[in-house]
Design a protein around this motif. Structure first.
Motif, short mmCIF file in Angstrom:
data_model
loop_
_atom_site.label_atom_id
_atom_site.label_comp_id
_atom_site.label_asym_id
_atom_site.label_seq_id
_atom_site.Cartn_x
_atom_site.Cartn_y
_atom_site.Cartn_z
N ARG A 186 0.84 -1.21 0.00
CA ARG A 186 0.00 0.00 0.00
C ARG A 186 0.87 1.26 0.00
NH1 ARG A 186 -3.14 -1.01 4.24
NH2 ARG A 186 -4.70 -1.98 2.94
N GLU A 187 1.92 1.28 0.84
CA GLU A 187 2.82 2.43 0.89
C GLU A 187 3.51 2.64 -0.45
OE1 GLU A 187 5.50 1.76 4.13
OE2 GLU A 187 3.90 1.84 5.62
N GLU A 188 3.98 1.55 -1.06
CA GLU A 188 4.64 1.65 -2.36
C GLU A 188 3.68 2.20 -3.42
OE1 GLU A 188 7.79 1.09 -3.39
OE2 GLU A 188 8.35 0.80 -1.29
N LEU A 189 2.44 1.73 -3.41
CA LEU A 189 1.47 2.22 -4.38
C LEU A 189 1.17 3.70 -4.16
CD1 LEU A 189 -0.99 -0.80 -4.59
CD2 LEU A 189 0.57 0.00 -6.37
N GLU A 190 1.08 4.11 -2.92
CA GLU A 190 0.84 5.53 -2.63
C GLU A 190 2.01 6.38 -3.11
OE1 GLU A 190 -0.02 5.58 1.55
OE2 GLU A 190 -2.07 4.88 1.24
#
Length: 131
Positions: free
Chosen positions: A119-123
């Motif tokens: 999720r952090e990477e996608l954000e």
């Protein structure tokens, strides 16, 4: 079903194992158990020699009769060996120390950590693309 059988059922369901609905009877033949677990009868016979937890009742003619508890243990062994890639030795140790609920919790925590990382990477990627 005994209290022990229902606790094993809950553990297996919590692990995400597809537990078949067992017919309302006391004993199952080796063919019925192999069909319920999705493994061959010779595998069950081998597991009996390796895992002291799997002890079907033997009656006349040395025929095996499995109880609900035995079916759940076979499903647990199958999960450890086939899904979690344990060795026979590792699965024996896991069963000797209790049940698989520890493994399930560890996998759940790892999955949560992995999802948070993704999720952090996608954000971060989204922020880069929004520029």
């Amino acid at each position: 079903m005994s209290a022990q059988g229902s606790s094993q059922l809950k553990i297996l369901q919590h692990a995400g194992i597809d537990v078949p609905t067992l017919p309302d009877k006391l004993f199952f033949s080796i063919r019925e158990v192999s069909d319920l677990c999705g493994i061959e009868p010779h595998v069950l016979r081998y597991w009996e020699t390796e895992f002291k937890h799997l002890k079907p009742v033997k009656k006349s003619g040395n025929r095996r009769f499995y109880r609900h508890r035995d079916v759940y243990i076979a499903l647990q062994i199958k999960h450890l060996l086939y899904d979690l890639n344990f060795t026979i030795r590792g699965a024996k140790k896991r069963l000797a120390t209790g049940d698989i609920s520890e493994i399930v919790e560890a996998q759940h925590n790892n999955a949560t950590v992995s999802l948070n990382t993704i999720r952090e990477e996608l954000e971060n990627i989204k922020r880069l693309l929004d520029f």
